[in-house]
Write an enzyme that holds these catalytic residues in place. Structure first.
Site, mmCIF file in Angstrom:
data_model
loop_
_atom_site.group_PDB
_atom_site.id
_atom_site.type_symbol
_atom_site.label_atom_id
_atom_site.label_comp_id
_atom_site.label_asym_id
_atom_site.label_seq_id
_atom_site.Cartn_x
_atom_site.Cartn_y
_atom_site.Cartn_z
ATOM 1 N N ARG A 32 -2.543 9.130 -4.290
ATOM 2 C CA ARG A 32 -3.314 9.834 -3.275
ATOM 3 C C ARG A 32 -4.502 10.601 -3.859
ATOM 4 O O ARG A 32 -5.199 11.296 -3.120
ATOM 5 C CB ARG A 32 -2.413 10.794 -2.497
ATOM 6 C CG ARG A 32 -1.405 10.082 -1.596
ATOM 7 C CD ARG A 32 -0.546 11.082 -0.849
ATOM 8 N NE ARG A 32 0.349 10.424 0.074
ATOM 9 C CZ ARG A 32 0.065 10.170 1.358
ATOM 10 N NH1 ARG A 32 -1.111 10.523 1.847
ATOM 11 N NH2 ARG A 32 0.940 9.568 2.134
ATOM 12 N N ALA A 95 -7.498 -9.487 1.128
ATOM 13 C CA ALA A 95 -6.592 -10.484 1.692
ATOM 14 C C ALA A 95 -5.425 -9.749 2.339
ATOM 15 O O ALA A 95 -4.920 -8.765 1.794
ATOM 16 C CB ALA A 95 -6.077 -11.439 0.619
ATOM 17 N N SER A 96 -5.018 -10.211 3.501
ATOM 18 C CA SER A 96 -3.827 -9.647 4.136
ATOM 19 C C SER A 96 -2.573 -10.072 3.380
ATOM 20 O O SER A 96 -1.521 -9.437 3.508
ATOM 21 C CB SER A 96 -3.747 -10.083 5.596
ATOM 22 O OG SER A 96 -3.665 -11.491 5.691
ATOM 23 N N PHE A 98 -1.671 -12.121 -0.579
ATOM 24 C CA PHE A 98 -2.201 -12.782 -1.775
ATOM 25 C C PHE A 98 -1.343 -13.942 -2.245
ATOM 26 O O PHE A 98 -1.718 -14.640 -3.190
ATOM 27 C CB PHE A 98 -2.361 -11.768 -2.907
ATOM 28 C CG PHE A 98 -3.570 -10.903 -2.752
ATOM 29 C CD1 PHE A 98 -4.811 -11.318 -3.201
ATOM 30 C CD2 PHE A 98 -3.485 -9.672 -2.130
ATOM 31 C CE1 PHE A 98 -5.940 -10.544 -3.041
ATOM 32 C CE2 PHE A 98 -4.600 -8.877 -1.963
ATOM 33 C CZ PHE A 98 -5.834 -9.312 -2.415
ATOM 34 N N HIS A 130 9.948 -7.871 7.894
ATOM 35 C CA HIS A 130 9.659 -7.208 6.634
ATOM 36 C C HIS A 130 10.701 -6.136 6.335
ATOM 37 O O HIS A 130 11.509 -5.775 7.197
ATOM 38 C CB HIS A 130 8.264 -6.575 6.654
ATOM 39 C CG HIS A 130 7.153 -7.539 6.419
ATOM 40 N ND1 HIS A 130 6.559 -8.254 7.438
ATOM 41 C CD2 HIS A 130 6.515 -7.930 5.282
ATOM 42 C CE1 HIS A 130 5.606 -9.026 6.943
ATOM 43 N NE2 HIS A 130 5.565 -8.849 5.636
ATOM 44 N N HIS A 131 10.617 -5.599 5.138
ATOM 45 C CA HIS A 131 11.492 -4.511 4.713
ATOM 46 C C HIS A 131 11.200 -3.237 5.505
ATOM 47 O O HIS A 131 10.135 -3.073 6.099
ATOM 48 C CB HIS A 131 11.295 -4.239 3.213
ATOM 49 C CG HIS A 131 9.874 -4.057 2.819
ATOM 50 N ND1 HIS A 131 9.207 -2.856 2.917
ATOM 51 C CD2 HIS A 131 8.959 -4.948 2.351
ATOM 52 C CE1 HIS A 131 7.965 -2.999 2.518
ATOM 53 N NE2 HIS A 131 7.777 -4.264 2.164
ATOM 54 N N LYS A 134 7.905 -0.992 5.139
ATOM 55 C CA LYS A 134 6.565 -1.440 5.538
ATOM 56 C C LYS A 134 6.056 -0.561 6.671
ATOM 57 O O LYS A 134 6.720 -0.400 7.696
ATOM 58 C CB LYS A 134 6.570 -2.912 5.942
ATOM 59 C CG LYS A 134 5.171 -3.424 6.257
ATOM 60 C CD LYS A 134 5.082 -4.919 6.200
ATOM 61 C CE LYS A 134 3.669 -5.417 6.435
ATOM 62 N NZ LYS A 134 2.724 -4.917 5.411
ATOM 63 N N THR A 141 -0.539 -9.993 7.632
ATOM 64 C CA THR A 141 -0.353 -11.442 7.582
ATOM 65 C C THR A 141 -0.163 -12.013 8.984
ATOM 66 O O THR A 141 -0.737 -13.043 9.340
ATOM 67 C CB THR A 141 0.858 -11.791 6.698
ATOM 68 O OG1 THR A 141 0.641 -11.265 5.388
ATOM 69 C CG2 THR A 141 1.074 -13.294 6.620
#
Length: 241
Positions: A32, A95-96, A98, A130-131, A134, A141
């Protein structure tokens, strides 16, 4: 290469492990912080959080450091960053996702959408899993996949559905792609696209088994970006025409 990791969460750590194994140096790791020295950096890789991404990207472009970003949730400022990149004659790649496999999946998704476009009896829907850590929903994506369908069919927009059932999908507006977002366990990322008709269903799916594919792809993009000028995507890295 001397690499800065902007964001040092699970993805940052995965990239660090692969980069060191390939002989690169991780010179800077920030989360941060907003003030840091980029003078010795060859390339920066941003996997931070949405509220920090624009600051990190701006810092890199102002300093003349090529920067790769996989952070999602900040794209309302995408044009601002690409304009700054052009003004500074810098190098920026977003990229959303990689993963090489996912980028092939993006192309498969667009081709399937082209084939399905004339077939009005099929309704398309999208599911992503997703986990639980997230932060954004739907995932970047999933949005990229939805945009790929929109650009090749008569669908005009996507909608995040609150429920995860076929009934919820049925409530989506006309010419709208319903997206279901699930958060469970430690799932690295699964994306499923269904075309359903009264007589059959066509499904394509990509399932990541670990974060390694994302990390390898991000490092590949960083290696590729050094020495270039402009705004790029993974299609450029993978030479997908």
């Amino acid at each position: 290469m001397r690499i800065a990791l902007l964001g040092y969460g699970k993805m940052g750590k995965a990239i660090e492990e692969i980069a060191i194994a390939k002989g690169h140096q991780i010179v800077l790791k920030v989360s941060r912080e907003t003030n840091y020295d980029l003078s010795t950096i060859d390339v920066a890789i941003d996997f931070s959080i949405p509220e920090m991404a624009v600051t990190h990207l701006t810092n890199c472009l102002e300093a003349g450091v090529p920067v790769v970003s996989g952070t999602t949730g900040w794209l309302k400022d995408y044009d601002k960053i690409t304009t700054l990149c052009d003004t500074k004659k810098g190098a920026f790649l977003y990229a959303s996702n990689f993963s090489v496999g996912v980028n092939i999946f993006f192309e498969l998704n667009k081709r399937l959408a082209e084939l399905m476009a004339p077939l009005s009896e099929y309704n398309v829907s999208l599911e992503e899993i997703h986990h639980t850590q997230k932060l954004d929903a739907p995932s970047g994506t999933a949005i990229t996949l939805a945009e790929g369908i929109i650009s090749n069919t008569t669908n005009e927009k996507w909608e995040l559905m609150e429920k995860e059932s076929d009934n919820a999908f049925a409530k989506a507006e006309e010419k709208t792609i319903p997206i279901s977002s699930k958060r469970t366990g430690q799932v690295p990322g699964t994306h499923i696209i269904d075309y359903k008709s009264p007589i059959d269903t066509i499904t394509i799916k990509h399932e990541a088994h670990s974060r390694a594919g994302f990390a390898q792809g991000a490092l590949l993009a960083a290696e590729w970006l050094v020495g270039k000028k402009g705004v790029f995507s993974m299609r450029d890295v993978l030479n997908i025409s």
